[in-house]
Design a protein around this motif. Structure first.
Motif, PDB file in Angstrom:
ATOM      1  N   UNK A   1       0.824  -1.204   0.000  1.00  0.00           N
ATOM      2  CA  UNK A   1       0.000   0.000   0.000  1.00  0.00           C
ATOM      3  C   UNK A   1       0.860   1.256   0.000  1.00  0.00           C
ATOM      4  N   UNK A   2       1.971   1.213   0.746  1.00  0.00           N
ATOM      5  CA  UNK A   2       2.867   2.368   0.764  1.00  0.00           C
ATOM      6  C   UNK A   2       3.543   2.553  -0.598  1.00  0.00           C
ATOM      7  N   UNK A   3       3.993   1.433  -1.171  1.00  0.00           N
ATOM      8  CA  UNK A   3       4.624   1.518  -2.494  1.00  0.00           C
ATOM      9  C   UNK A   3       3.642   2.083  -3.521  1.00  0.00           C
ATOM     10  N   UNK A   4       2.385   1.595  -3.475  1.00  0.00           N
ATOM     11  CA  UNK A   4       1.402   2.028  -4.460  1.00  0.00           C
ATOM     12  C   UNK A   4       1.061   3.508  -4.284  1.00  0.00           C
ATOM     13  N   UNK A   5       0.859   3.932  -3.037  1.00  0.00           N
ATOM     14  CA  UNK A   5       0.515   5.335  -2.794  1.00  0.00           C
ATOM     15  C   UNK A   5       1.673   6.243  -3.198  1.00  0.00           C
ATOM     16  N   UNK A   6       2.896   5.823  -2.905  1.00  0.00           N
ATOM     17  CA  UNK A   6       4.053   6.654  -3.255  1.00  0.00           C
ATOM     18  C   UNK A   6       4.211   6.745  -4.772  1.00  0.00           C
ATOM     19  N   UNK A   7       4.089   5.612  -5.467  1.00  0.00           N
ATOM     20  CA  UNK A   7       4.184   5.648  -6.924  1.00  0.00           C
ATOM     21  C   UNK A   7       3.025   6.449  -7.512  1.00  0.00           C
ATOM     22  N   UNK A   8       1.828   6.285  -6.936  1.00  0.00           N
ATOM     23  CA  UNK A   8       0.665   7.033  -7.408  1.00  0.00           C
ATOM     24  C   UNK A   8       0.864   8.534  -7.253  1.00  0.00           C
ATOM     25  N   UNK A   9       1.426   8.960  -6.139  1.00  0.00           N
ATOM     26  CA  UNK A   9       1.710  10.381  -5.948  1.00  0.00           C
ATOM     27  C   UNK A   9       2.650  10.897  -7.031  1.00  0.00           C
ATOM     28  N   UNK A  10       3.646  10.102  -7.371  1.00  0.00           N
ATOM     29  CA  UNK A  10       4.579  10.492  -8.430  1.00  0.00           C
ATOM     30  C   UNK A  10       3.885  10.606  -9.777  1.00  0.00           C
ATOM     31  N   UNK A  11       3.012   9.641 -10.082  1.00  0.00           N
ATOM     32  CA  UNK A  11       2.294   9.659 -11.354  1.00  0.00           C
ATOM     33  C   UNK A  11       1.351  10.858 -11.447  1.00  0.00           C
ATOM     34  N   UNK A  12       0.629  11.131 -10.359  1.00  0.00           N
ATOM     35  CA  UNK A  12      -0.283  12.281 -10.352  1.00  0.00           C
ATOM     36  C   UNK A  12       0.503  13.564 -10.605  1.00  0.00           C
ATOM     37  N   UNK A  13       1.625  13.701  -9.910  1.00  0.00           N
ATOM     38  CA  UNK A  13       2.427  14.910 -10.097  1.00  0.00           C
ATOM     39  C   UNK A  13       2.939  14.993 -11.532  1.00  0.00           C
ATOM     40  N   UNK A  14       3.347  13.850 -12.098  1.00  0.00           N
ATOM     41  CA  UNK A  14       3.857  13.849 -13.470  1.00  0.00           C
ATOM     42  C   UNK A  14       2.776  14.290 -14.445  1.00  0.00           C
ATOM     43  N   UNK A  15       1.555  13.772 -14.248  1.00  0.00           N
ATOM     44  CA  UNK A  15       0.474  14.069 -15.189  1.00  0.00           C
ATOM     45  C   UNK A  15      -0.108  15.456 -15.038  1.00  0.00           C
ATOM     46  N   UNK A  16      -0.131  15.946 -13.814  1.00  0.00           N
ATOM     47  CA  UNK A  16      -0.868  17.187 -13.573  1.00  0.00           C
ATOM     48  C   UNK A  16       0.004  18.321 -13.077  1.00  0.00           C
TER      49      UNK A  16
END
Lengths: 212, 212, 212
Positions: free
Chosen positions: B70-85
Motif C-alpha cells: 500500500x505504501x509503495x502504491x501510494x508513493x508511486x501514485x503520488x509520483x504519477x499524479x504529479x507527473x500528469x498534472x
C-alpha cells in the motif's frame, strides 16, 4: 544463482562486474581531481554497490558480493585496468557498452531472483532487480556530483530495460517457468532494449512544460 | 502503529506518504533533465526513504514501508499524479504544504515509536523519529544535487519541529501516557511549529560570522 | 575493543569522535546556508557515519556507536563547541588536524577488528577498516556537495594511511600477534603516514593524461 553452481552464469556475472568496474573507473578518470585510490574505490562501488544496497534492504548481510572475494577482485581489477590503460580504452568503447548492458541485464535478473528467494513479493522483487542493476552507478554519480543517469532522460534508457527485465523474470517465475530459461529470456530482453535505446538515443517521456 | 489496527492512523500515514511523494515528484519535475522514471523514483524515495533508513538502522528488514504494497502504491501514485498534472498543481500549493507538514509530523512520531518498539533508548528514538521525517527528502536533495533543506536555514524550520515532536512522544511514552493521545499531541505540536515556521519564515540560528 | 574494557582505547576513540565532529562542524560552518541543526547533524554524521556504514554492512544493528549514548553525546558536543567557538578555533587548526589523524587511525583499526570479530575475511576487514575511517567524512562531503576528499588527490593522503593501518592490523592479527600491541602499531603507522602526507602535501598517482 551463483550458488546454484551454474558456471556460465557465474562467468557472465563476473563479466558484468568487470564491465561495471571499467565503466565506473573511466567516469572517475574523467574527473581530474580523483587519484588511484578514488578510481579503484569508484570502480568497486559502481560494480558492487547495487547488489550491496539490495542485500542491505533484504537483510542478506554481509552482502553477497562483498563476502565473495572473486567479486571484490574482479571489481578492483577492472578499476586497475582502467587506471593503467585509460588512454587506450577509448577504442574499446563499444565493448564496454556491451558489457555494461550485459551487467545491467544480469544484475536486474539476479537481483530479482535474490529478492524472491528472500520471500519478498513480486513488486518488491522488480524494484530490487532494478536497484541491483542501477544502484552502483547511482552511488557513483552522487560521489562525483553528477545527476544520476538513472534519473535523467539523456544517454538512452537505463532504468526502464532493467525494470522490464526484472518484471519478465518475476512473472515467468510466478508462472512456474524454468528458472534458467526465464532468466535468459528476461536478461536478453533487457539487453536488447538497452542496446536499442543507446543506438537510437531513445528517451522516456519528460514532464510537460519542461524545457529541454 | 499501523499494525495496531488504527484505521485513522493508517489513513493519515498514507496521506503523509502521498504528500511526500507529490512533493518529491514536483521537485524532480523542476529539474529539466529528469524523465518519468526519475520522477516516480524520486517520489518514492522522498516518501519512503526516511522509514527505510530508520528500519535499516534498527535491523527491521525488509523495511516496513517497502514490504507493505500500500505504501509503495501510494508513493508511486503520488509520483504519477504529479507527473500528469504538474502544471495544474501550482494552485494546490497550500494543500501540498499542509500534507507535507502532516507527513513530517506523523513520520516523526511513528519513527520514534518504531525505534522504542525495537528497544532503543529515548535519545536514539528521538533521532530516528527525525530521520524518518526528514530522511527521504534528504536523499532526494542529494540525488538532484541540492544542499539538503534539512541542513539549511532557508524555507522555514524542518528538522526542529520533527525533533520536538519526537521528543514529546518519547517523553510522554516514558511517563506512561496513553499512546494514541501522546502521539496526537506530539504530531500536532510538530505540525503547528512547521506551519508557523513556514508562514513566518522562521530560521534557526546560524554560525556567527557567516555571511547570509 | 571498547567492550574489551580498555579505558585508554575508549578515551582515544572518544577523542577521535570529538575531533571528527569538530572537523565536520567546521566544514558545515564554512557553508553559509547551514543552520545550527545542520551543523550538529553534520558533526554527528562525520563522527559516527563510518562506523554506522560498517555496522550496517556486517549486520551489527543498531550500529554500535549509535547504541552507545557516549558516542552520540561526544559527537553532538563537538558540533556544539564548533558552533559556539568557530571564530576562535582557527588557532587550534593543528590540534584538530592531530585529532582528525588520530580518529582516522583508531577508526581504521577498530573497524577492521570489528569486521574480523564478525567473521569476515582479511580483505573485507581491511576495506571495512578504511570505510570506518573515511565513511563519515564521505557522507558529509556528499551532503555539502563537495567531491569526497577520500577520492581526491588534494589535501594529503587520506584513504591510503587508513588502508595501510587496517592491513597491518589484519596481518598481525592473522599471525597471532598480541591484539593491543598490533592495534597500537597499526594505528601509529596510519597516523604517521597521514601526518607526513599532510605536511609534505603528498598525493597518490592520478591517471595519465589528466590535467591538474
Amino acid at each position: 544463482m551463483t550458488s546454484g553452481g551454474s558456471l556460465l552464469l557465474l562467468i557472465l556475472d563476473l563479466l558484468g562486474t568487470f564491465a561495471f568496474a571499467l565503466n565506473g573507473a573511466l567516469i572517475a578518470i574523467r574527473n581530474s581531481r580523483i587519484d588511484i585510490v578514488g578510481v579503484i574505490a569508484l570502480a568497486m562501488i559502481t560494480a558492487l554497490g547495487g547488489g550491496i544496497l539490495r542485500d542491505i534492504m533484504i537483510g542478506n548481510v554481509p552482502p553477497e558480493t562483498f563476502r565473495d572475494w572473486r567479486y571484490l577482485a574482479v571489481a578492483a581489477g577492472g578499476g586497475l585496468v582502467a587506471f593503467g590503460f585509460s588512454p587506450h580504452l577509448a577504442r574499446f568503447g563499444n565493448f564496454i557498452e556491451l558489457f555494461d548492458a550485459a551487467g545491467l541485464s544480469l544484475f536486474a535478473v539476479t537481483g530479482a531472483l535474490t529478492a524472491l528467494d528472500f520471500g519478498l513479493g513480486g513488486g518488491q522483487a522488480v524494484i530490487l532487480g532494478a536497484v541491483t542493476g542501477v544502484g552502483g552507478g547511482t552511488i557513483r554519480d552522487v560521489l562525483v556530483r553528477k545527476v544520476p543517469s538513472v534519473l535523467s532522460s539523456t544517454g538512452g534508457l537505463y532504468a526502464i530495460p532493467a525494470l522490464i527485465g526484472a518484471t519478465i523474470f518475476v512473472v515467468g517465475h510466478g508462472l512456474g517457468a524454468n528458472q534458467i530459461v526465464i532468466a535468459i529470456v528476461a536478461a536478453a530482453v533487457c539487453f536488447a532494449i538497452r542496446m536499442v535505446g543507446v543506438h537510437l538515443d531513445l528517451t522516456a517521456p519528460t514532464p510537460r512544460g519542461t524545457k529541454d
